[in-house]
Design a protein around this motif. Structure first.
Motif, mmCIF file in Angstrom:
data_model
loop_
_atom_site.group_PDB
_atom_site.id
_atom_site.type_symbol
_atom_site.label_atom_id
_atom_site.label_comp_id
_atom_site.label_asym_id
_atom_site.label_seq_id
_atom_site.Cartn_x
_atom_site.Cartn_y
_atom_site.Cartn_z
ATOM 1 N N GLN A 171 12.854 24.995 -14.799
ATOM 2 C CA GLN A 171 11.535 25.479 -14.388
ATOM 3 C C GLN A 171 11.537 25.857 -12.910
ATOM 4 N N HIS B 132 15.353 16.575 -12.453
ATOM 5 C CA HIS B 132 13.976 16.947 -12.145
ATOM 6 C C HIS B 132 13.780 16.832 -10.633
ATOM 7 N N ASP C 18 19.454 8.546 -11.166
ATOM 8 C CA ASP C 18 19.336 9.420 -12.334
ATOM 9 C C ASP C 18 20.485 9.205 -13.306
ATOM 10 N N SER D 289 19.589 16.544 -16.916
ATOM 11 C CA SER D 289 18.356 15.746 -16.834
ATOM 12 C C SER D 289 17.664 15.859 -15.480
ATOM 13 N N ARG E 7 11.279 20.258 -14.166
ATOM 14 C CA ARG E 7 12.685 20.238 -14.552
ATOM 15 C C ARG E 7 13.445 21.353 -13.816
ATOM 16 N N HIS E 8 14.768 21.210 -13.736
ATOM 17 C CA HIS E 8 15.597 22.151 -12.979
ATOM 18 C C HIS E 8 15.432 23.593 -13.428
#
Length: 456
Positions: free
Chosen positions: A88, A61, A193, A59, A85-86
């Motif tokens: 990306q 970001h 998170d 999850s 997001r990671h």
């Protein structure tokens, strides 16, 4: 190697800081080689990274907006969300390497086992293939979010706790939380998170605060928070009073959400960014509790005497700064997370030893690493000169005093910098160093003798 010849440079790690360094040095025509444990670049932004030490979770970001995170000459795609997001971000780093065509400078699936300064000059670098190679300079870019730090000392009864104890570094996906009674210890970004993830998947979620923090929403007035008043021309003494009033208006006091009030002003500790945690607290999906006092069987006992049965406790307690490739008697900051570096880049006593990305900014590391690499390239090519040893010692001491005055005492703040202030400082230092005469410091060129350091 003569002082005027091009040095041979080793970069350790191809995460976001390492690739910035390789790109800058390669563009300058320097003989640069990078060693990376993984089969790809990106470091902590690669979910399921084969290097075995990255800390990305499903999850994850970014907490810094993409416009403030991108490299100066390679904008992030406009179609990406502000807080991408990671995967990306990892794709962006892949594209960066392809666009500037320097993948051939990186040796993948190859770790650095040992680095030792030579008696004449330079370093012997032993890699995981068993080879020992000679380099004139070493750039350390192995990151500082990979060696977990557990609570010190550990809470009484932890050894007999019947549930599971886990550092946040081992958290990868929500399935680890599903149906469990979860206690998350910590108030940093990872803690928020994980607590939010648990609030949707766990049976019960408790957020245990060791101290109060200021929680910053990712958007203020419909814009990413970090783009409001962000510029090198605005010094921190102007920026932070404005930001404090803005954050107070945006969130109100933390006690409204059941969290302890911070005992420090906004920006006197590394910020916690989350637009979701306050919502989940307000809706009762997360129960705030004080610090852990001890464990008792399958229960966690908090400092106010409350007890909860728990299946999983996640320690979000930060990381050690570690350099496993250096001998302990040469360089070992793991005890107090401190390392003496001029301008957070240059080792003042070891010629040719540089550090890239070894900062904890109020902002993103990537543009900082790029600018640090430009400074290092200038130094390697004789365009920038270090000041005297006394002046370097004075700057290092002044920086430490500034941290002690500004920030809450914590091992996470030993490498703290303000993004805009530090970016300006690096730019001005390049200009100052270009005007300095050569030879003021023994560390002013990687080809200088390091025998005195080796002999210690």
């Amino acid at each position: 190697m003569s002082i005027n010849s091009s040095p041979k440079v080793c970069v350790i790690g191809a995460g976001s800081a390492g690739i910035a360094a390789v790109k800058v040095l390669a563009e300058r025509g320097l003989d640069v080689h990078c060693y990376e444990l993984s089969d790809r670049v990106g470091g902590n932004w690669v979910f399921g990274n084969t290097n075995g030490v990255s800390a990305a979770y499903k999850s994850l970001h970014i907490n810094t907006s993409r416009q403030r995170m991108e490299f100066s000459d390679f904008p992030m795609p406009a179609h990406l969300p502000d807080f991408a997001r990671h995967d990306q971000i990892a794709d962006y780093f892949d594209s960066y390497v392809r666009h500037f065509d320097f993948a051939d400078r990186i040796r993948f699936r190859t770790g650095v086992l040992h680095v030792a300064p030579r008696a004449d000059h330079g370093f012997d670098v032993t890699i995981s293939t068993g080879e020992t190679l000679r380099y004139d300079a070493v750039l350390v870019a192995n990151g500082h979010h990979w060696d977990p730090r557990l609570p010190e000392p550990m809470f009484p009864g932890a050894g007999e706790f019947r549930g599971q104890l886990m550092h946040s570094h081992a958290y990868t996906e929500e399935a680890q939380l599903t149906g469990k009674r979860v206690v998350v210890l910590g108030m940093g970004n990872s803690a928020m998170d994980i607590a939010v993830d648990a609030s949707y998947h766990a049976e019960q979620t408790y957020l245990s605060a060791r101290s109060g923090v200021h929680v910053i929403p990712k958007y203020v007035w419909g814009r990413p928070y970090d783009r409001l008043g962000a510029a090198e021309r605005f010094p921190s003494f102007l920026r932070w009073p404005f930001a404090r009033r803005l954050m107070a208006a945006a969130t109100g006091p933390m006690s409204r959400y059941g969290l302890p009030e911070p005992d420090h002003k906004f920006a006197q500790a590394h910020p916690t960014m989350s637009s979701r945690i306050l919502d989940r607290l307000a809706h009762g999906a997360i129960t705030p509790v004080p610090n852990i006092d001890h464990f008792d069987g399958d229960e966690v006992v908090f400092t106010d005497g409350r007890r909860v049965a728990a299946d999983l406790v996640v320690f979000c307690t930060g990381y050690k700064i570690s350099f496993p490739f250096f001998d302990h008697d040469f360089l070992d900051p793991s005890g107090d997370n401190r390392i003496r570096l001029y301008r957070r880049v240059f080792h003042p006593e070891v010629p040719g030893l540089y550090f890239v990305g070894l900062v904890q900014p109020l902002g993103a590391i990537m543009p900082i690493a790029e600018r640090q690499a430009q400074l290092i390239a200038d130094h390697l090519q004789g365009r920038y000169h270090l000041p005297s040893a006394a002046d370097m010692d004075s700057e290092i001491a002044a920086h430490r005093r500034g941290i002690q005055r500004r920030y809450v005492a914590s091992k996470r703040h030993t490498i703290q910098v303000d993004f805009d202030d530090y970016m300006r400082d690096l730019r001005l230092e390049r200009e100052r160093g270009a005007r300095r005469p050569a030879g003021l410091s023994a560390a002013d060129h990687p080809a200088r003798r390091a025998a005195e350091v080796v002999a210690r």
